[in-house]
Design an enzyme around this catalytic site. Structure first.
Site, mmCIF file in Angstrom:
data_model
loop_
_atom_site.group_PDB
_atom_site.id
_atom_site.type_symbol
_atom_site.label_atom_id
_atom_site.label_comp_id
_atom_site.label_asym_id
_atom_site.label_seq_id
_atom_site.Cartn_x
_atom_site.Cartn_y
_atom_site.Cartn_z
ATOM 1 N N GLY A 44 0.741 -1.355 0.042
ATOM 2 C CA GLY A 44 -0.057 0.152 0.072
ATOM 3 C C GLY A 44 0.729 1.337 0.012
ATOM 4 C CB ALA A 45 1.713 3.984 0.993
ATOM 5 C CG LEU A 46 -0.737 1.619 -3.644
ATOM 6 C CD1 LEU A 46 -1.929 1.090 -4.567
ATOM 7 C CD2 LEU A 46 0.281 0.407 -3.731
ATOM 8 C CG HIS A 50 3.235 0.569 -5.471
ATOM 9 N ND1 HIS A 50 3.643 1.728 -4.745
ATOM 10 C CD2 HIS A 50 3.792 -0.512 -5.021
ATOM 11 C CE1 HIS A 50 4.096 1.415 -3.545
ATOM 12 N NE2 HIS A 50 4.389 -0.097 -3.799
ATOM 13 C CD GLN A 74 7.628 -7.809 4.051
ATOM 14 O OE1 GLN A 74 6.848 -8.378 3.758
ATOM 15 N NE2 GLN A 74 8.209 -6.713 3.316
ATOM 16 C CE LYS A 162 13.119 1.823 -3.593
ATOM 17 N NZ LYS A 162 13.122 1.157 -2.273
ATOM 18 C CG ASP A 163 11.752 -3.509 -2.902
ATOM 19 O OD1 ASP A 163 12.480 -3.216 -1.834
ATOM 20 O OD2 ASP A 163 10.964 -3.169 -3.584
ATOM 21 C CB VAL A 189 9.316 4.421 -11.032
ATOM 22 C CG1 VAL A 189 8.423 5.640 -11.576
ATOM 23 C CG2 VAL A 189 8.511 3.026 -12.158
ATOM 24 C CB SER A 198 10.640 4.121 -1.570
ATOM 25 O OG SER A 198 10.504 3.961 -0.239
HETATM 26 P P1 AMP Z 1 6.116 -2.399 -1.396
HETATM 27 O O1 AMP Z 1 4.637 -1.772 -1.509
HETATM 28 O O2 AMP Z 1 7.052 -1.484 -1.147
HETATM 29 O O3 AMP Z 1 6.225 -3.778 -1.117
HETATM 30 O O4 AMP Z 1 6.335 -2.443 -3.112
HETATM 31 C C1 AMP Z 1 5.541 -3.498 -3.891
HETATM 32 C C2 AMP Z 1 6.046 -3.571 -5.256
HETATM 33 O O5 AMP Z 1 6.459 -2.627 -5.788
HETATM 34 C C3 AMP Z 1 7.518 -4.478 -5.038
HETATM 35 O O6 AMP Z 1 7.656 -5.602 -5.889
HETATM 36 C C4 AMP Z 1 8.593 -3.242 -5.117
HETATM 37 O O7 AMP Z 1 9.654 -3.700 -5.604
HETATM 38 C C5 AMP Z 1 7.828 -2.386 -6.220
HETATM 39 N N1 AMP Z 1 8.340 -1.114 -6.072
HETATM 40 C C6 AMP Z 1 8.391 -0.159 -5.183
HETATM 41 N N2 AMP Z 1 9.007 1.084 -5.315
HETATM 42 C C7 AMP Z 1 9.150 0.899 -6.831
HETATM 43 C C8 AMP Z 1 9.927 1.643 -7.736
HETATM 44 N N3 AMP Z 1 10.189 2.986 -7.413
HETATM 45 N N4 AMP Z 1 9.862 1.288 -9.173
HETATM 46 C C9 AMP Z 1 9.484 -0.058 -9.308
HETATM 47 N N5 AMP Z 1 8.730 -0.956 -8.542
HETATM 48 C C10 AMP Z 1 8.676 -0.227 -7.300
#
Ligand code: AMP
Length: 296
Positions: A44-46, A50, A74, A162-163, A189, A198
């Site tokens: 979330g916090a998209l 995302h 995690q 990113k991860d 991105v 992020s």
């Molecule tokens: P998260 O909500 O941070 O767990 O991220 C969910 C998905 O979005 C994960 O697969 C992340 O690697 C991806 N993600 C987060 N930030 C970015 C970004 N800046 N660019 C591309 N993918 C991202």
């Protein structure tokens, strides 16, 4: 549509697939293929990162499912979990607008019901970097991702570069557990000034945000040095650290150049490698990475 448990999720997917069959096809498929399900797991916090994953899934699949779940197992730091940004209403509005069919937003007891007692640990690639600095992190990631992938039973799942280490962990577990899911990695991105998007960026004040730019700048510096003829990892790592040291507000946890697949040290960049950095700034822990060493 929002669903909160696995039976409702599977019923919603079955209905969406049925509807997709009736309209013929969608998402880049031919009418003879059965419609596919794409899945984007998130906490979330998209943001635009995302959204890029979601757009890719919508373009490549008839049905897209996005999960929103801040996975407690995690987080090795309870404070980080407590302060993780959450805004479900805004997230759902963004996903509706992007054309997402199903949002899976389970409660913790759906993901970890009473009696839950199976954990997925991926060896090797988790020994270093995030695995070293965040004990237990990847056990939580691998377990929740395995459970989410089985809940959704998707054809493709989308993860951000990113991860980077997480992407490797997910690929490994998908292979090892014969999950038969295509894992699609999506490039990072960034803001126009280079900062990797992020959810944690929301917690940076303007001074911390400026300092955070040193992370992506240092990664670019390595890429440019490689393009300029530096191929010894020692030299490039020295440049990486020197570049990061120029920003005193950063506390660097690790900054390395390693093999892109094994995350093991390499002497010379003759095959695909990755620059990976983790640092805290203004009390916020940030990670970033980029390719170096060959076209990837
Ligand atoms: P998260 O909500 O941070 O767990 O991220 C969910 C998905 O979005 C994960 O697969 C992340 O690697 C991806 N993600 C987060 N930030 C970015 C970004 N800046 N660019 C591309 N993918 C991202």
């Amino acid at each position: 549509m929002i669903v909160r448990d696995v039976p409702a999720l599977r019923a919603a997917i079955a209905r969406a697939l049925e509807a997709a069959r009736h309209v013929g096809h969608g998402g880049g498929e031919t009418a003879t293929e059965s419609p596919s399900v794409g899945f984007v797991p998130t906490m979330g916090a998209l943001h635009e990162g995302h959204r890029t994953l979601v757009q890719r899934s919508c373009a490549e699949n008839a049905v897209t499912v996005v999960s929103i779940f801040v996975n407690p197992t995690q987080f090795n730091n309870p404070d980080d979990l407590a302060r993780y940004p959450r805004d479900e209403a805004r997230d759902v509005a963004m996903l509706n607008e992007a054309g997402v069919h199903i949002v899976f937003a389970p409660t913790p007891d759906v993901m970890y019901p009473p009696g839950f007692n199976t954990w997925v640990t991926v060896d090797g690639v988790t020994d270093v970097l995030e695995g070293e600095f965040r004990p237990g992190h990847f056990r939580g990631v691998a377990t929740v991702v395995a459970r989410l992938l089985r809940a959704v039973r998707c054809d493709r799942a989308y993860f951000g570069e990113k991860d980077w280490q997480q992407l490797l962990v997910v690929r490994q577990l998908t292979r090892d557990l014969l999950l038969d899911i295509e894992i699609v990695g999506v490039p990072t991105v960034r803001e126009a000034d280079g900062l990797a998007l992020s959810s944690r960026n929301a917690r940076l004040d303007s001074t911390a945000r400026t300092a955070a730019l040193a992370i992506s700048a240092a990664i670019r510096h390595v890429q440019e040095s490689f393009a300029g003829g530096f191929t010894q990892t020692d030299d490039l790592e020295q440049r990486l650290h020197a570049s990061l040291r120029r920003e005193p507000a950063l506390t660097v946890e690790y900054a390395v150049i390693v093999d892109a697949e094994t995350l093991r040290p390499v002497k010379r960049l003759t095959s695909p490698a990755r620059v990976l950095v983790a640092a805290t700034v203004g009390g916020v822990r940030l990670i970033d990475n980029g390719p170096v060493g060959s076209i990837q």
